[in-house]
Structure formats: C-alpha cells, structure tokens
Write a protein that holds these residues in place. Structure first.
Motif, PDB file in Angstrom:
ATOM      1  N   VAL A  14      18.351  25.105  53.555  1.00  0.00           N
ATOM      2  CA  VAL A  14      17.126  24.619  54.193  1.00  0.00           C
ATOM      3  C   VAL A  14      17.341  23.247  54.849  1.00  0.00           C
ATOM      4  N   TYR A  15      18.266  22.486  54.299  1.00  0.00           N
ATOM      5  CA  TYR A  15      18.575  21.128  54.780  1.00  0.00           C
ATOM      6  C   TYR A  15      18.763  21.056  56.306  1.00  0.00           C
ATOM      7  N   PRO A  16      19.536  21.970  56.931  1.00  0.00           N
ATOM      8  CA  PRO A  16      19.686  21.898  58.394  1.00  0.00           C
ATOM      9  C   PRO A  16      18.354  22.052  59.140  1.00  0.00           C
ATOM     10  N   HIS A  17      17.413  22.766  58.543  1.00  0.00           N
ATOM     11  CA  HIS A  17      16.096  22.933  59.174  1.00  0.00           C
ATOM     12  C   HIS A  17      15.310  21.619  59.141  1.00  0.00           C
ATOM     13  N   TYR A  18      15.452  20.875  58.034  1.00  0.00           N
ATOM     14  CA  TYR A  18      14.823  19.547  57.964  1.00  0.00           C
ATOM     15  C   TYR A  18      15.378  18.651  59.069  1.00  0.00           C
ATOM     16  N   ILE A  19      16.699  18.678  59.221  1.00  0.00           N
ATOM     17  CA  ILE A  19      17.350  17.841  60.240  1.00  0.00           C
ATOM     18  C   ILE A  19      16.928  18.285  61.641  1.00  0.00           C
ATOM     19  N   ALA A  20      16.931  19.586  61.883  1.00  0.00           N
ATOM     20  CA  ALA A  20      16.547  20.100  63.206  1.00  0.00           C
ATOM     21  C   ALA A  20      15.114  19.704  63.554  1.00  0.00           C
ATOM     22  N   LYS A  21      14.225  19.815  62.584  1.00  0.00           N
ATOM     23  CA  LYS A  21      12.819  19.453  62.814  1.00  0.00           C
ATOM     24  C   LYS A  21      12.702  17.979  63.196  1.00  0.00           C
ATOM     25  N   ALA A  22      13.451  17.126  62.492  1.00  0.00           N
ATOM     26  CA  ALA A  22      13.423  15.687  62.772  1.00  0.00           C
ATOM     27  C   ALA A  22      14.048  15.383  64.132  1.00  0.00           C
ATOM     28  N   GLU A  23      15.216  15.977  64.398  1.00  0.00           N
ATOM     29  CA  GLU A  23      15.930  15.680  65.641  1.00  0.00           C
ATOM     30  C   GLU A  23      15.174  16.176  66.877  1.00  0.00           C
ATOM     31  N   LYS A  24      14.444  17.288  66.704  1.00  0.00           N
ATOM     32  CA  LYS A  24      13.645  17.815  67.813  1.00  0.00           C
ATOM     33  C   LYS A  24      12.599  16.798  68.251  1.00  0.00           C
ATOM     34  N   LYS A  25      12.191  15.933  67.333  1.00  0.00           N
ATOM     35  CA  LYS A  25      11.174  14.916  67.626  1.00  0.00           C
ATOM     36  C   LYS A  25      11.785  13.520  67.789  1.00  0.00           C
ATOM     37  N   GLY A  26      13.115  13.462  67.997  1.00  0.00           N
ATOM     38  CA  GLY A  26      13.762  12.180  68.272  1.00  0.00           C
ATOM     39  C   GLY A  26      14.121  11.362  67.042  1.00  0.00           C
ATOM     40  N   ARG A  27      14.045  11.958  65.866  1.00  0.00           N
ATOM     41  CA  ARG A  27      14.436  11.252  64.636  1.00  0.00           C
ATOM     42  C   ARG A  27      15.864  11.663  64.272  1.00  0.00           C
ATOM     43  N   THR A  28      16.407  11.112  63.197  1.00  0.00           N
ATOM     44  CA  THR A  28      17.826  11.314  62.912  1.00  0.00           C
ATOM     45  C   THR A  28      18.091  11.933  61.535  1.00  0.00           C
ATOM     46  N   LYS A  29      19.303  12.454  61.389  1.00  0.00           N
ATOM     47  CA  LYS A  29      19.774  12.972  60.102  1.00  0.00           C
ATOM     48  C   LYS A  29      19.762  11.854  59.070  1.00  0.00           C
ATOM     49  N   ALA A  30      20.138  10.649  59.488  1.00  0.00           N
ATOM     50  CA  ALA A  30      20.160   9.496  58.572  1.00  0.00           C
ATOM     51  C   ALA A  30      18.769   9.238  57.998  1.00  0.00           C
ATOM     52  N   GLU A  31      17.736   9.407  58.819  1.00  0.00           N
ATOM     53  CA  GLU A  31      16.368   9.211  58.335  1.00  0.00           C
ATOM     54  C   GLU A  31      15.967  10.308  57.354  1.00  0.00           C
ATOM     55  N   VAL A  32      16.377  11.543  57.626  1.00  0.00           N
ATOM     56  CA  VAL A  32      16.110  12.645  56.698  1.00  0.00           C
ATOM     57  C   VAL A  32      16.780  12.346  55.354  1.00  0.00           C
ATOM     58  N   ASP A  33      18.045  11.935  55.410  1.00  0.00           N
ATOM     59  CA  ASP A  33      18.779  11.601  54.182  1.00  0.00           C
ATOM     60  C   ASP A  33      18.108  10.458  53.429  1.00  0.00           C
ATOM     61  N   GLN A  34      17.641   9.462  54.163  1.00  0.00           N
ATOM     62  CA  GLN A  34      16.963   8.320  53.534  1.00  0.00           C
ATOM     63  C   GLN A  34      15.716   8.783  52.780  1.00  0.00           C
ATOM     64  N   ILE A  35      14.964   9.685  53.385  1.00  0.00           N
ATOM     65  CA  ILE A  35      13.757  10.226  52.735  1.00  0.00           C
ATOM     66  C   ILE A  35      14.136  10.975  51.456  1.00  0.00           C
ATOM     67  N   ILE A  36      15.156  11.825  51.545  1.00  0.00           N
ATOM     68  CA  ILE A  36      15.583  12.604  50.374  1.00  0.00           C
ATOM     69  C   ILE A  36      16.063  11.679  49.271  1.00  0.00           C
ATOM     70  N   ARG A  37      16.839  10.661  49.628  1.00  0.00           N
ATOM     71  CA  ARG A  37      17.327   9.699  48.619  1.00  0.00           C
ATOM     72  C   ARG A  37      16.167   8.935  47.998  1.00  0.00           C
ATOM     73  N   TRP A  38      15.197   8.528  48.799  1.00  0.00           N
ATOM     74  CA  TRP A  38      14.029   7.804  48.284  1.00  0.00           C
ATOM     75  C   TRP A  38      13.257   8.671  47.301  1.00  0.00           C
ATOM     76  N   LEU A  39      13.053   9.932  47.651  1.00  0.00           N
ATOM     77  CA  LEU A  39      12.255  10.837  46.823  1.00  0.00           C
ATOM     78  C   LEU A  39      12.941  11.167  45.500  1.00  0.00           C
ATOM     79  N   THR A  40      14.255  11.380  45.541  1.00  0.00           N
ATOM     80  CA  THR A  40      14.973  11.920  44.380  1.00  0.00           C
ATOM     81  C   THR A  40      15.795  10.920  43.583  1.00  0.00           C
ATOM     82  N   GLY A  41      16.229   9.853  44.225  1.00  0.00           N
ATOM     83  CA  GLY A  41      17.109   8.905  43.545  1.00  0.00           C
ATOM     84  C   GLY A  41      18.590   9.232  43.701  1.00  0.00           C
ATOM     85  N   TYR A  42      18.917  10.333  44.383  1.00  0.00           N
ATOM     86  CA  TYR A  42      20.325  10.620  44.667  1.00  0.00           C
ATOM     87  C   TYR A  42      20.859   9.543  45.600  1.00  0.00           C
ATOM     88  N   ASN A  43      22.134   9.160  45.438  1.00  0.00           N
ATOM     89  CA  ASN A  43      22.757   8.325  46.466  1.00  0.00           C
ATOM     90  C   ASN A  43      23.381   9.283  47.495  1.00  0.00           C
TER      91      ASN A  43
END
Length: 116
Positions: A14-43
């Motif tokens: 599902v992860y690539p779909h999160y990235i595609a959704k963000a990138e389609k709107k001019g956002r980045t993979k790095a921002e998606v990762d930042q959100i996931i890290r913030w939510l879960t605590g994973y580095n």
C-alpha cells in the motif's frame, strides 16, 4: 469474527499508493515517510526494514516502537467514517495514517499535519 482484509495486507503493497497520492499533488516521498515516522515512532531505517520484510498492517502497527500520543488529536472523516469513533485499535491506526496522507495531498502545512 474474521479480521478485515487490510490487517493481513502487506504495508509495503500500500505504501507506493501513499507516495503516488502525495506526489500527484506535488508532495514528496520524504513527507510521507515523515508522517509515518511521526505516527509510529519508527526511524527511517526501521521503516525501510518493515517495508522490505513485507510486514502486514496489523504487525506494522503492533510493533510500532513509539506511537505518537498526539495521534489521538487526529479528527475527521475518512472513507465515510469518523476516525475518532473507530473502536478497533488497529483499524483506527490505519485510518489515522489514511487521514494524515489525505491532509498531505490536500496541501495542508506539515506543522498542522503533525499536530505541532
């Protein structure tokens, strides 16, 4: 009662779909990762390891090192359901992530997405 199909779906599928959704709107993979890290605590390394292992959603959230206490402030509707009213903990975590990715795709400022 049988588990919802999303619980056994690999997070990596599902992860690539999160990235595609963000990138389609001019956002980045790095921002998606930042959100996931913030939510879960994973580095970043732990996140990438979970993706490589093809961890399912249920395990991904169950093994989250440090779920952010501020995630409880995530409110709103996703897929026609209010996230704050979802009783099942794993489904609520999944919907929290969906909601945050939606906010990112809608152009919301990162500070607001991360409830700072």
């Amino acid at each position: 009662m049988t588990k919802h199909r999303i619980y056994t779906t690999s997070f990596a599928s599902v992860y690539p779909h999160y990235i595609a959704k963000a990138e389609k709107k001019g956002r980045t993979k790095a921002e998606v990762d930042q959100i996931i890290r913030w939510l879960t605590g994973y580095n970043q390394m732990e996140l990438e390891a979970q993706l490589k292992k093809q961890t399912d959603f249920e395990t991904f959230f169950a093994q989250a090192p440090q779920p952010n206490p501020s995630r409880a402030s995530i409110k709103g509707v996703i897929c026609g359901v209010r996230v704050e009213e979802i009783k099942e903990p794993t489904m609520r975590e999944i919907r929290y992530l969906d909601k945050l990715i939606d906010e990112l795709a809608k152009g919301r400022a990162m500070e607001k997405i991360l409830r700072e």
